[in-house]
Write an enzyme that holds these catalytic residues in place. Sequence first.
Site, PDB file in Angstrom:
ATOM      1  N   LYS A  42      40.481  35.096  54.898  1.00  0.00           N
ATOM      2  CA  LYS A  42      40.782  35.703  53.607  1.00  0.00           C
ATOM      3  C   LYS A  42      41.953  34.988  52.932  1.00  0.00           C
ATOM      4  CE  LYS A  42      40.482  38.332  50.124  1.00  0.00           C
ATOM      5  NZ  LYS A  42      40.783  39.731  49.935  1.00  0.00           N
ATOM      6  N   LYS A  88      51.264  38.907  45.945  1.00  0.00           N
ATOM      7  CA  LYS A  88      51.483  39.426  47.305  1.00  0.00           C
ATOM      8  C   LYS A  88      50.668  38.609  48.318  1.00  0.00           C
ATOM      9  CE  LYS A  88      48.871  42.161  49.360  1.00  0.00           C
ATOM     10  NZ  LYS A  88      47.897  43.143  49.836  1.00  0.00           N
TER      11      LYS A  88
END
Lengths: 300, 300, 300, 300
Positions: free
Chosen positions: A175, A243
């Site tokens: 990811k 983030k």
Amino acid sequence: LTDDKPKIGFLGLGYMGSRMAARLLDAGYPLAAYNRTPSKAHELEAQGATACPTPKELAAESAVLISCLADDAALEATLLGPDGALAGARSGSTLIEMSTVSPGASRRVFEAAGARGVAMLDAPVSGSTPQAEAGTLVIFVGGDGDVLAHRRPILTALGQTVLHMGPSGAGVHMKLVVNTLLGLGLQALAEALTLGEKSGLARDTLLDALAQTAHVSPAQKGKMENARRGTYPPQFPLRLMHKDFGLALDQAASLNVPMPAAAASRQIWAAELAQGREEDCSVVIRLLQTLAGLETNDRT
Amino acid sequence: LTDDKPKIGFLGLGYMGSRMAARLLDAGYPLAAYNRTPSKAHELEAQGATACPTPKELAAESAVLISCLADDAALEATLLGPDGALAGARSGSTLIEMSTVSPGASRRVFEAAGARGVAMLDAPVSGSTPQAEAGTLVIFVGGDGDVLAHRRPILTALGQTVLHMGPSGAGVHMKLVVNTLLGLGLQALAEALTLGEKSGLARDTLLDALAQTAHVSPAQKGKMENARRGTYPPQFPLRLMHKDFGLALDQAASLNVPMPAAAASRQIWAAELAQGREEDCSVVIRLLQTLAGLETNDRT
Amino acid sequence: LTDDKPKIGFLGLGYMGSRMAARLLDAGYPLAAYNRTPSKAHELEAQGATACPTPKELAAESAVLISCLADDAALEATLLGPDGALAGARSGSTLIEMSTVSPGASRRVFEAAGARGVAMLDAPVSGSTPQAEAGTLVIFVGGDGDVLAHRRPILTALGQTVLHMGPSGAGVHMKLVVNTLLGLGLQALAEALTLGEKSGLARDTLLDALAQTAHVSPAQKGKMENARRGTYPPQFPLRLMHKDFGLALDQAASLNVPMPAAAASRQIWAAELAQGREEDCSVVIRLLQTLAGLETNDRT
Amino acid sequence: LTDDKPKIGFLGLGYMGSRMAARLLDAGYPLAAYNRTPSKAHELEAQGATACPTPKELAAESAVLISCLADDAALEATLLGPDGALAGARSGSTLIEMSTVSPGASRRVFEAAGARGVAMLDAPVSGSTPQAEAGTLVIFVGGDGDVLAHRRPILTALGQTVLHMGPSGAGVHMKLVVNTLLGLGLQALAEALTLGEKSGLARDTLLDALAQTAHVSPAQKGKMENARRGTYPPQFPLRLMHKDFGLALDQAASLNVPMPAAAASRQIWAAELAQGREEDCSVVIRLLQTLAGLETNDRT
């Protein structure tokens, strides 16, 4: 027999989670749900779900737990706390952890799950809300192959493409790789489009021409429509991409991987985040246009 | 009648130019050619071209001039010198300038052409040697729309997609935009793949999974095969990409456009160029792997 | 006898040049001057100089030529054109070239000077207008040691510290090194101060504390007073520092030297230059404060 | 009376801590010490200290606790664990926390200390082992002014310059500011020196000349001697500077402060850390030289 459609406990009903839980209900799975803000769980009751007041109670009655949470802190609070899901989880159950979190947080949950006799797959997704609704997410899975084989029907209900990336952690690692490509792809668009427009090219001509080259991905092509209109409705907010780049750069720092373009991009994004707006990550296009003193489209 | 297949003078028979000239011969255009190294022009004679000893003489006998040269210096030497093409060009002829050069150099040639009564189109291409051979280049054209309409059949023989980007200079500007996307796309791949592999993902698993996401362009997909094999045969050498990023960053500096990711990428590329090898621009993938201390494939 | 105070021809009376010429007059040198804008040369006449209408005429009557020009274009126009200084320079005279220009432009002038029998020293300076007035510049000299020994008294009138860096070009190279340190020193201050202030430190406390560490140079200490007041009067404008970083990065690119921090700094400066103000290079401190959403001092 | 020289408990006897504890013994303070590796505490016994087996026991018998630990993890383990110092600390005692850690970890310790009735000052230092030995550290203090006034004699024994930066946390924030300047100062030197040397300047000539400009700090001047010799003995290892830049960039990310040069520097440092050597942070000079293909000095 039961295991054909095992009872699912769903943790986290945000942008993505609520859509994924709805798909599982549609596919006929019995499903109970927990969300920190209870109203979201009640919305899902209309679709046949049961709302559950704590992660621990939810886990106690579920054969399969699925978590889809915002960040490391939410993950650890929801899974590991005294009222957390693992405190109630049954031995022999499966935890499918689909959040985008740090490799370290994922590993801590994996170890805590193992200590309870719970098999965990890390299974983050590529795709946004439209893909979550349509069940066309790409799902990257880390963990034991047999557990994946057993639980694959559930994942297939969420995404056509379910890829076994390797042992525990491999899904989370993948990811970070994918979001690196996504974020740098937007930064590249922002720099290229601003250079082109300030050189005098008309925005539509430029976007139309780019779309005919081999140098834009399907994801970039979608975001180019935001640039055309000059509006950036939040599908995947820049705040979250910032983030995620933090997670990727932390991982890179721990492995001595230089990521100069990723680091440079994240720094300039700070100038947009300092404005305090919640817009899509593709708003970096407008950010570069603004910094360069270019007239940008109105957002009326 | 003549104008149906006007006589073409071709300047510059490098990687791209030689293939483009061959296509024009195949399409039935009478063609004479000049190259600084004469041997290359003689190779083309076997295919029906005439070799010409100077740009000036070539221009004197051509209705349409096409230039495809390495850089600003080659362009100015070949077009503007006392033996340069414009010194011999006929009034009323057309110059199609297909090199990737600086906006300033392109403008100087445009002005010199105008003073001689020569209409110039700037028409750089997107695509590499396979596309040049197959006639599937994308061609970005700046200049007068009527001149383009008149000369479009020639361009169509070289590329299916001929895009009018705007007035003189617009083609050159678009080329810088496209190469920014191409180069940053490779840097993004390099950072993402190195992060993934050092995190423990198997290279083939990683590449196969990436190819199934929406986050890779057709161009990136092609270059990923280099990463798979660990070999980077020069299709478009990193040295030239580094030069083109120099052009884009110079243009950006003159327009106050911040390009942080492009600038960061170009700096790290210096560490590869310092090795003195001639490899494809996608070799930045191996560069990042090497800097990160990752075992890379052997090239034996 | 004459050579004790040879006749000086001074080219370029900008911020620095006008002050340097005044010092030479004070030191008793006979001096004629040329400036593209003639008014500046006439101002110097009050101090005893002669104004000269063209560089060529100026050179014809000078034993020593000193040039202090804005950039490559001004240098080449003033020295190399048909009315340029070298067209009139006497064989046996000396050219002291004190501009901050590219190594390539300096070399072209050096070669043209040699062809005329003119010995050239490249002698750029470190220091700003106060140092030029006070004769405390640091001067970096490239070129022949005997020529330097012969002309050292002139240079000593301009700066106490005259350093022979090596053969022709070495002075220019050293200037790029020094400006890299100066510019990165300001960027470092900007990032560090903004981080500190946004973390909650009071500006004055922060500046006072920094001044007591071993981590600030005398030049940085001076610029910190601008940050304290929140005003950035142009001593050395950011526009020129941006140009000089361009020269350094071009040189680095040609030598395959990675300069990631310099490149990153130059990109963010574009966001200030896009505002079109003329302020000191230390204004990058306010730029970072602004991008971070920090309230900056008013300048009312 | 006792309070004139209160009993000090010292936690952490690394490079810095061991030297600071020795100075306090020399200044006549009664001192007990704890270190995770007990041998270091026993070394200090020869100088009059008492070794203590756990932080908790040490705290129980100390009026003032001083901690000087490697990172967040060591801080939290030593201060906050069940055998940690705060579990044993006396109400009314003072904790002087001198580590370089994250603002978050410092705050957690501050809050835990307050809950035990322990007043905490955060007091990180600027300076390296020579300054620690000589008692010439610069100490940045955050916390209550009265507590500082009370404990100032202890701090003065360690550093001549004790600066009150503001309330709790201000010392830690200032340390990140100072290390940003130190690290960027080294990166600037590395880029500037490599550019100069590859341009042909002799290393010693270049270093001697730089030292005469206003553009080097005392700290940079010291590190330039490493570049001269080509050896980088670890005074402050690059590994720790890389960690501290991580803290600064995390803090910047949470406050939306863009730090492009700091981020760019940290990325290139990864290429040195991937080599697995333990050398001084100034080794980034050799790193840039190596990446640029420059012959570096032998380290024989």
